[in-house]
Design an enzyme around this catalytic site. Structure first.
Site, PDB file in Angstrom:
ATOM      1  N   CYS A 143      -5.925  -0.524  -9.124  1.00  0.00           N
ATOM      2  CA  CYS A 143      -4.942   1.457  -8.825  1.00  0.00           C
ATOM      3  C   CYS A 143      -5.667   2.178  -9.654  1.00  0.00           C
ATOM      4  O   CYS A 143      -5.587   2.575 -10.511  1.00  0.00           O
ATOM      5  CB  CYS A 143      -4.024   1.212  -8.358  1.00  0.00           C
ATOM      6  N   HIS A 187      -9.600  -7.416  -5.322  1.00  0.00           N
ATOM      7  CA  HIS A 187      -9.983  -6.807  -4.585  1.00  0.00           C
ATOM      8  C   HIS A 187     -11.882  -6.799  -4.916  1.00  0.00           C
ATOM      9  O   HIS A 187     -11.903  -6.299  -6.197  1.00  0.00           O
ATOM     10  CB  HIS A 187      -9.879  -5.506  -4.617  1.00  0.00           C
ATOM     11  N   LYS A 206      -2.733  -7.970  -9.886  1.00  0.00           N
ATOM     12  CA  LYS A 206      -3.867  -8.197  -8.752  1.00  0.00           C
ATOM     13  C   LYS A 206      -5.341  -7.095  -8.770  1.00  0.00           C
ATOM     14  O   LYS A 206      -4.809  -6.278  -9.914  1.00  0.00           O
ATOM     15  CB  LYS A 206      -3.367  -7.689  -7.221  1.00  0.00           C
ATOM     16  N   MET A 260       0.902  -0.941  -0.298  1.00  0.00           N
ATOM     17  CA  MET A 260       0.242  -0.200  -0.009  1.00  0.00           C
ATOM     18  C   MET A 260       0.868   0.737   0.264  1.00  0.00           C
ATOM     19  O   MET A 260       1.783   1.827   1.015  1.00  0.00           O
ATOM     20  CB  MET A 260      -0.818  -0.335   1.305  1.00  0.00           C
ATOM     21  N   LEU A 261       0.517   2.434  -0.738  1.00  0.00           N
ATOM     22  CA  LEU A 261       1.461   3.653  -0.527  1.00  0.00           C
ATOM     23  C   LEU A 261       1.700   4.669   0.318  1.00  0.00           C
ATOM     24  O   LEU A 261       0.620   4.324   0.266  1.00  0.00           O
ATOM     25  CB  LEU A 261       0.968   4.205  -2.006  1.00  0.00           C
ATOM     26  N   ASN A 281      -9.576 -10.039  -1.712  1.00  0.00           N
ATOM     27  CA  ASN A 281      -9.461  -9.015  -0.805  1.00  0.00           C
ATOM     28  C   ASN A 281     -10.979  -7.773  -0.467  1.00  0.00           C
ATOM     29  O   ASN A 281     -11.412  -8.019  -1.605  1.00  0.00           O
ATOM     30  CB  ASN A 281      -8.164  -8.137  -2.121  1.00  0.00           C
ATOM     31  N   GLY A 282     -10.407  -6.895   0.541  1.00  0.00           N
ATOM     32  CA  GLY A 282     -11.379  -5.794   0.571  1.00  0.00           C
ATOM     33  C   GLY A 282     -12.487  -6.019   1.513  1.00  0.00           C
ATOM     34  O   GLY A 282     -13.295  -6.766   1.817  1.00  0.00           O
TER      35      GLY A 282
HETATM   36  C1  LIG Z   1      -2.800   3.961   1.625  1.00  0.00           C
HETATM   37  C2  LIG Z   1      -3.200   2.732   1.005  1.00  0.00           C
HETATM   38  C3  LIG Z   1      -2.534   2.510  -0.218  1.00  0.00           C
HETATM   39  C4  LIG Z   1      -2.795   1.437  -1.177  1.00  0.00           C
HETATM   40  N1  LIG Z   1      -2.039   1.389  -2.140  1.00  0.00           N
HETATM   41  C5  LIG Z   1      -1.849   0.129  -2.582  1.00  0.00           C
HETATM   42  C6  LIG Z   1      -0.967   0.146  -3.492  1.00  0.00           C
HETATM   43  O1  LIG Z   1      -0.016   0.928  -3.502  1.00  0.00           O
HETATM   44  N2  LIG Z   1      -1.164  -1.187  -4.449  1.00  0.00           N
HETATM   45  C7  LIG Z   1      -2.553  -1.962  -4.455  1.00  0.00           C
HETATM   46  O2  LIG Z   1      -2.382  -2.406  -4.883  1.00  0.00           O
HETATM   47  N3  LIG Z   1      -3.495  -1.326  -3.738  1.00  0.00           N
HETATM   48  C8  LIG Z   1      -3.321  -0.497  -2.733  1.00  0.00           C
HETATM   49  N4  LIG Z   1      -4.223  -0.385  -1.629  1.00  0.00           N
HETATM   50  C9  LIG Z   1      -5.601  -0.439  -2.012  1.00  0.00           C
HETATM   51  C10 LIG Z   1      -5.484  -2.775  -0.737  1.00  0.00           C
HETATM   52  O3  LIG Z   1      -4.466  -2.701  -1.139  1.00  0.00           O
HETATM   53  C11 LIG Z   1      -6.266  -2.732  -0.401  1.00  0.00           C
HETATM   54  O4  LIG Z   1      -7.153  -3.239  -2.122  1.00  0.00           O
HETATM   55  C12 LIG Z   1      -7.519  -1.705   0.028  1.00  0.00           C
HETATM   56  O5  LIG Z   1      -7.617  -0.926   0.653  1.00  0.00           O
HETATM   57  C13 LIG Z   1      -8.646  -3.225   0.101  1.00  0.00           C
HETATM   58  O6  LIG Z   1      -8.405  -4.126   0.572  1.00  0.00           O
HETATM   59  P1  LIG Z   1      -9.241  -3.460   2.654  1.00  0.00           P
HETATM   60  O7  LIG Z   1      -9.962  -2.990   2.723  1.00  0.00           O
HETATM   61  O8  LIG Z   1      -8.545  -5.274   2.863  1.00  0.00           O
HETATM   62  O9  LIG Z   1      -7.927  -2.454   2.514  1.00  0.00           O
HETATM   63  C14 LIG Z   1      -3.673   0.666  -0.883  1.00  0.00           C
HETATM   64  C15 LIG Z   1      -4.412   1.085  -0.240  1.00  0.00           C
HETATM   65  C16 LIG Z   1      -4.492   2.170   0.694  1.00  0.00           C
HETATM   66  C17 LIG Z   1      -5.643   2.483   2.298  1.00  0.00           C
END
Ligand SMILES: Cc1cc2nc3c(=O)[nH]c(=O)nc-3n(C[C@H](O)[C@H](O)[C@H](O)COP(=O)(O)O)c2cc1C
Length: 308
Positions: free
Chosen positions: A82, A152, A121, A1-2, A192-193
């Site tokens: 993304c 996701h 992804k 996650m960025l 995921n999600g």
């Molecule tokens: C701050 C932040 C940065 C993220 N950066 C990325 C990323 O670089 N690559 C990616 O595939 N998903 C990124 N995501 C999305 C998450 O990987 C994930 O798909 C999304 O948050 C849903 O899953 P969760 O409900 O478990 O958080 C980011 C999410 C957040 C909150």
């Protein structure tokens, strides 16, 4: 996650769980090939670790995959999920769901260059391309080149919603991801999600092969301490949060020697005491002191005194 799962974060998460696969932030091919910093840096302790790549130029992706394998990454993951504007302008991320041939070609070229797995992804759809048939067509194009998809379970709106809204507004559709596994049993499908608890993980694992946890793992890192025993069935003792923080000390000292700042490491640990008395003071003390010149493990020790 960025901005979240940088190498300090991953080092900390690896203290909490030995079995889970950790992912880097998305790193663009441009950053790797032309950037000034070392965008492939990671700590040996992080294994197994997957490098997430962002890009849409098959040759550049293949070149980066090769570099990543040489550096010792265990997996390459291509970001097709993304929705950020910045990402779309560079033509990568979720908008690539509309360019299945390009993605297939990229994966083929990457996998040609490396022996480690190249995974994808993705979302369940983008904009009005959100039918199950569309998802299947996308997956089928990629299937000859990769067998692993992390999905996701919501679609992305490419315009109109911010990246944050795109993680919250489009509804989750877990059944669609389950159906994908049912219809393509030979694929490895991770979901995921919105997944937050061990019970939820166990429930999803009845229908799919893996679960990716994003925000909850970061904001509530204690969850990770239970994964090895409760999901992977290992018999290692669960590490308590205090020990986990102290286990970071040698790393902190080593990183400070290399010029890192304490707050850049500790920011990833702030949520570890959530729900405990003194958690707020712990967070506040670190926020107010860890950025100061010369701050070291003594600042962390002091912050720990607030925890009851
Ligand atoms: C701050 C932040 C940065 C993220 N950066 C990325 C990323 O670089 N690559 C990616 O595939 N998903 C990124 N995501 C999305 C998450 O990987 C994930 O798909 C999304 O948050 C849903 O899953 P969760 O409900 O478990 O958080 C980011 C999410 C957040 C909150």
């Amino acid at each position: 996650m960025l901005d979240w799962t940088d190498k300090h974060c991953r080092y900390f998460h690896r203290i909490l769980t030995k079995q889970t696969l950790l992912y880097t932030e998305m790193v663009t091919t441009g950053a790797i090939l032309f950037g000034k910093g070392d965008y492939l840096a990671f700590n040996n302790e992080e294994h197994p670790v997957s490098l997430q790549l962002g890009g849409s130029d098959p040759k550049a992706l293949a070149q980066c995959a090769k570099l990543a394998q040489e550096r010792g990454y265990d997996e390459i993951n291509l970001n097709v999920g993304c929705p950020s504007d910045r990402v779309q302008n560079g033509m990568f991320g979720a908008c690539l769901m509309g360019k299945a041939d390009l993605v297939a070609n990229s994966i083929a070229l990457m996998q040609d260059q490396v022996d480690i797995p190249v995974t994808v992804k993705t979302r369940i759809g983008i904009d009005d391309l959100d039918s199950y048939d569309f998802l299947c067509q996308f997956i089928e194009k990629l299937m000859p080149y990769t067998k692993t998809f992390i999905v996701h379970a919501r679609k992305a709106w490419l315009s109109g919603l911010s990246p944050k809204e795109n993680r919250e507004v489009p509804p989750l559709d877990y059944d669609r991801v389950y159906k994908l596994k049912q219809d393509y049993p030979d694929l490895t499908i991770a979901i995921n999600g919105g997944i937050k608890t061990i019970d939820e993980i166990k429930h999803h694992l009845k229908y799919v092969d893996g679960v990716m946890i994003g925000r909850e793992a970061y904001q509530n890192p204690l969850l990770l301490t239970e994964i090895d025993t409760k999901i992977f069935g290992t018999h290692t003792p669960i590490i308590d949060p205090l020990s986990a923080i102290r286990a970071l000390y040698p790393y902190i000292e080593q990183q400070l020697m290399k010029g890192a700042q304490l707050n850049h490491i500790m920011r990833h640990t702030l949520g570890i005491f959530n729900g405990r008395k003194g958690a707020r003071q712990w967070r506040r003390y670190l926020s107010e002191n860890a950025h100061k010149q010369g701050a070291g493990v003594e600042v962390v020790e002091q912050a720990l005194t607030f925890i009851q």
